[in-house]
Every structure is written in C-alpha cells, then in structure tokens.
Design an enzyme around this catalytic site. Structure first.
Site, PDB file in Angstrom:
ATOM      1  N   PRO A 144       0.826  -1.207   0.000  1.00  0.00           N
ATOM      2  CA  PRO A 144       0.000   0.000   0.000  1.00  0.00           C
ATOM      3  C   PRO A 144       0.864   1.262   0.000  1.00  0.00           C
ATOM      4  CG  PRO A 144       0.097  -0.917   2.209  1.00  0.00           C
ATOM      5  CD  PRO A 144       0.859  -1.862   1.316  1.00  0.00           C
TER       6      PRO A 144
ATOM      7  N   CYS B  80       1.712  29.421 -15.923  1.00  0.00           N
ATOM      8  CA  CYS B  80       1.108  29.968 -17.138  1.00  0.00           C
ATOM      9  C   CYS B  80       0.460  28.911 -18.003  1.00  0.00           C
ATOM     10  CB  CYS B  80       2.173  30.716 -17.924  1.00  0.00           C
ATOM     11  SG  CYS B  80       3.012  31.902 -16.891  1.00  0.00           S
TER      12      CYS B  80
HETATM   13  N1  LLP Z   1       2.423  -1.544  -6.099  1.00  0.00           N
HETATM   14  C1  LLP Z   1       2.557  -1.278  -7.406  1.00  0.00           C
HETATM   15  C2  LLP Z   1       3.193  -2.281  -8.269  1.00  0.00           C
HETATM   16  C3  LLP Z   1       2.101  -0.051  -7.921  1.00  0.00           C
HETATM   17  O1  LLP Z   1       2.230   0.199  -9.218  1.00  0.00           O
HETATM   18  C4  LLP Z   1       1.484   0.899  -7.060  1.00  0.00           C
HETATM   19  C5  LLP Z   1       1.035   2.187  -7.553  1.00  0.00           C
HETATM   20  C6  LLP Z   1       1.388   0.578  -5.700  1.00  0.00           C
HETATM   21  C7  LLP Z   1       1.862  -0.655  -5.254  1.00  0.00           C
HETATM   22  C8  LLP Z   1       0.787   1.512  -4.705  1.00  0.00           C
HETATM   23  O2  LLP Z   1      -0.552   1.786  -4.992  1.00  0.00           O
HETATM   24  P1  LLP Z   1      -1.421   2.618  -3.927  1.00  0.00           P
HETATM   25  O3  LLP Z   1      -1.604   1.757  -2.698  1.00  0.00           O
HETATM   26  O4  LLP Z   1      -0.710   3.881  -3.631  1.00  0.00           O
HETATM   27  O5  LLP Z   1      -2.701   2.857  -4.637  1.00  0.00           O
HETATM   28  N2  LLP Z   1       0.061   8.977  -9.306  1.00  0.00           N
HETATM   29  C9  LLP Z   1      -1.247   8.345  -9.218  1.00  0.00           C
HETATM   30  C10 LLP Z   1      -1.153   6.958  -8.600  1.00  0.00           C
HETATM   31  C11 LLP Z   1      -0.224   6.033  -9.327  1.00  0.00           C
HETATM   32  C12 LLP Z   1      -0.140   4.658  -8.714  1.00  0.00           C
HETATM   33  C13 LLP Z   1       0.917   3.851  -9.361  1.00  0.00           C
HETATM   34  N3  LLP Z   1       1.148   2.557  -8.784  1.00  0.00           N
HETATM   35  C14 LLP Z   1      -2.171   9.249  -8.403  1.00  0.00           C
HETATM   36  O6  LLP Z   1      -1.756  10.342  -8.010  1.00  0.00           O
HETATM   37  O7  LLP Z   1      -3.324   8.909  -8.202  1.00  0.00           O
END
Ligand code: LLP
Length: 424
Positions: A279, A349
């Site tokens: 997570p 901008c």
């Molecule tokens: N494991 C893997 C292989 C991942 O690709 C990701 C996130 C995570 C774990 C963690 O996921 P989380 O628990 O944070 O949902 N920049 C985007 C989110 C990109 C997520 C990419 N991968 C945003 O601001 O919503």
C-alpha cells in the site's frame, strides 16, 4: 470523513497534531507539505492489524511519498518497502531499511538496477515479463548469486478506477497474462540464478470497492494451487497495493483496511503463504496536507479566482487526473459564514494549473492560508520545478514537534545545476 487523520481545528486554527499550521507557515514560508507522524503510524498499523495473525509484511509503496524521514519512521515500525527504481531502492537503504525488507517492482528494471539490489540485498524481485526474467537470470548468474522472484500476473480484472492508474486489465502493460503463467513459471524454473518463491499481483490504485480485489485474489488462489501441482514452490503472495482513500468529506466511504484484511484471509488465507501487500496511498495520502497562501483574489467573468502560491508543479493530481482535493481555510470560518464559489488556481502559465472550479469556500482574502487535504500521497513525489518554481519544503510533525525534512532549495542551487558550455 478525514476521521483517520490528525489535522483538526483547535481554537479556530487548523493544526497538524499539536502544531498550528500558522506556526509552520511563519517558520518555513509557503507553500509547503506537512505530514503527521501519528497518522502515518496509525495507517500502517491498521494494515498490520488487519493481516494478523497471518504471516505478513506490509511493504510501503515508496513512490507515493519517498522522503527519507517518512521511510525511517515506517521502517522503524517494521515496514518493508516496495521500490520501482534504483533511486527508490537507494532511498530505502539510506533510510536504514535492510535489503531483506525491500521488494523491487516495476516493468522496466535495468540490469544496473538488478545488480544494485543483488549487491545490497533484496527480499524479492517482482518480475513482469519474460525478457526481464532472462535478464535477471543472466545478471544473477554472472554475479554468482540467486535472485528470489515472484512473477507478476495480470489477472484481467477491471479495477474500476481512473484509466491512468488501472493496471490489471489485459491491455495494460503490467505483468504476464494469467493464462500464460504456467508456461512462464516453467521457463523461470529452468533458468539458472532464479529462485521462485511466489506470485505477485497489483490491479490498480485508488480502488474504492473490494470486488475487483476479490476477483483478482481468487484467481491468484487458483493459480497457487495450479503452480504447486506443477511442482513450483509458492510460499509468498504479494497482493499489491491500491486500496483507495476518501478524498472528500461527503458520504464517500471506501473499504477499510480491516475489511480488506478479512477479504485477503477469506480468499488466500488457507494457502499457508506469507502475505505481502504494497500500500502507498492509504498510508501516506491522508497523512499529508499542502499548505498554500492566497496571493490575490481576482474577479473574473462570472467567477472569482483565488490565485494561490501553490501550483500544478507542486501538486499535479488535479490537472493530471482531474483529481479532487478538499480545501480548508487554515483559520476556521465563523459558524454561519456563507460559502463563496472560487476557481482555485496557481500562478503557472497554463489553464491546466487549476486546483478546483467553482469550489464553495468561506470568503478568503490576500494573505490567507489554505490547506489542500489528502496531499500526502503522489504530491511531493510528483512535483517538478516547472516555471523555475523551487520544489517546496516538506515538514514532519510528531506531537508538538516539527522539523523540515526537505528544505526549499535556493535559487543558486537550482541555477547551478545547469552548465553553459565553454564554446557558447
Ligand atoms: N504496487 C505497485 C506495483 C504499484 O504500481 C502501485 C502504484 C502501488 C503498489 C501503490 O498503490 P497505492 O496503494 O498507492 O494505490 N500517481 C497516481 C497513482 C499512481 C499509482 C501507481 N502505482 C495518483 O496520483 O493517483
């Protein structure tokens, strides 16, 4: 509701734990990110409690918030780390995380990155393709070591999240199609320098329902039985990250870590595997705020613009994903104040530099402070210096203490990174 965080009004001033945000603003200037140690700790602990008594490791997805102080805090609680680059791997090491608690994910690991992790220690590589399998086998063999691996399978389930952050459909670039798993595991078993220890899956981010996880994890359970029958050792399941968070205080109520843990126990708990999860957002998202100051209030055509000193380069999620972040005044509005609709924009901008449109807020004036909620995840880490706006400071609060955990660079530091060739 933001009931799981420690950003509350006290005596009419928004606090991070016991520290008034006005005090931090006066000390470090705006804009800045501020994180709550108590909230980070609480969110991490919710996961470990949800998975107990299964043998497990919660590997924090560094990509969501990668400041060394935050990694140290979580590492001291026993967290593992999920990294997706050599840079993140180095961060984990620099924060004191031992290699055997670092998981290496990502579709494009280079041979250099593989060597780095094999040199300093690795819990496992989550391998995402056959070419990567062969590269890792070559690198490990040349070094005379054995690389522990899982293979990331793509279960072809719809995570029902924003298209840019869904990863578990067969048309996405991630993992190997689950139908090909038998063939790819057989290939891995035949290659030197690799030790298969389990299966990896991650279907997307900001999932607000448990259903897609359930579908994916059931497929992983079936696959575990199948691969075992084919003679492979499957002792660890990496179930990815992705559990969503509430971004508004309305009636939005994504599933809780406890329910997610129950789902994991129900779907894969009988297999006797060690469970790993990755997570990011749920631990870091509501543990951080972006604090900014109103530069001008500008009357426009049928709308008023709140021009603030934070911009899309500091927090890109609204312009990149159309994401919503709640905005609160740092000085609490008087009880019966009529909200006024504002377009909240930064100084960059581009029209895309818009945080919110027609957002009802208590009337604000030049110099007032506002806080963007839920900015701990994918905030500071996605920032850039577009428009030569220095990366903004990060501050960590614990109880009544706060510290700058990343200082604002000086303009000299920024300009000195460029070189003018002698022949110009
Ligand atoms: N494991 C893997 C292989 C991942 O690709 C990701 C996130 C995570 C774990 C963690 O996921 P989380 O628990 O944070 O949902 N920049 C985007 C989110 C990109 C997520 C990419 N991968 C945003 O601001 O919503």
């Amino acid at each position: 509701m933001h009931s799981m965080d420690h950003f509350l009004y006290r005596n009419g001033v928004l606090h991070a734990e016991d520290v008034p945000l006005t005090e931090i603003a006066a000390s470090v200037g705006t804009p800045f990110y501020v994180y709550s140690a108590a909230t980070l700790t609480r969110h991490y602990t919710l996961f470990t409690e949800a998975l107990s008594p299964l043998p497990h490791m919660v590997c924090f997805a560094i990509k969501s918030l990668s400041n060394l102080a935050v990694l140290k805090l979580l590492g001291d609680l026993g967290a593992g780390m999920d990294v997706v680059s050599g840079g993140e791997y180095r961060r984990a090491l620099a924060a004191g995380i031992p290699g055997n608690r670092i998981v290496f994910s990502g579709v494009g690991k280079t041979r250099d990155e593989m060597r780095l992790a094999l040199t300093h220690g690795i819990r496992q590589f989550n391998v995402e393709s056959e070419p990567e399998l062969r590269a890792l086998s070559e690198v490990a063999t040349a070094m005379g070591v054995v690389a522990p691996i899982t293979i990331r399978v793509n279960p072809d389930v719809d995570a029902r999240t924003h298209e840019k952050i869904a990863t578990g459909k067969k048309e996405n670039k991630f993992g190997i199609p689950i139908d090909r798993a038998s063939a790819v595991y057989a290939e891995a078993a035949a290659l030197p320098g690799l030790q298969i220890i389990g299966i990896d899956v991650h279907i997307g981010s900001q999932l607000t329902e448990l259903e897609p996880f359930e579908q994916a994890y059931k497929k992983v359970a079936d696959l575990t039985e199948r691969l075992r029958a084919e003679g492979h050792t499957i002792s660890r399941l990496d179930l990815g990250g992705g559990l969503g968070i509430p971004y508004t205080r309305s009636n939005e109520a994504p599933p809780l870590p406890l329910d997610y843990g129950a789902l994991i126990k129900r779907t894969v708990g009988h297999l006797g595997c060690e469970i790993e999860i990755e997570p990011g957002r749920l631990i870091s998202g509501n543990s951080g705020l972006l604090v900014s100051q109103v530069i001008y209030v500008k009357e426009g055509e049928g709308r008023d613009f709140l021009i603030v000193d934070a911009a899309m380069n500091d927090l890109v999620r609204p312009s990149m994903y159309g994401a919503h972040h709640d905005i609160d005044p740092v000085i609490e509005a008087a009880p019966a104040t009529e909200p006024h609709p504002y377009d909240v924009v930064g100084p960059v901008c581009e029209t895309g530099d818009t945080f919110a449109k027609a957002r009802p807020l208590a009337p604000l004036n030049e110099g007032d402070l506002i806080a963007f909620r839920s900015a701990g995840a994918y905030g500071a880490v996605m920032a850039s210096e577009y428009n030569t706006r220095p990366l903004i400071p990060e501050v960590l609060v614990r109880g009544d203490q706060f510290a700058v955990i990343r200082a604002r660079p000086t303009f000299d530091e920024i300009l000195n990174r460029d070189t003018i060739p002698t022949w110009l």
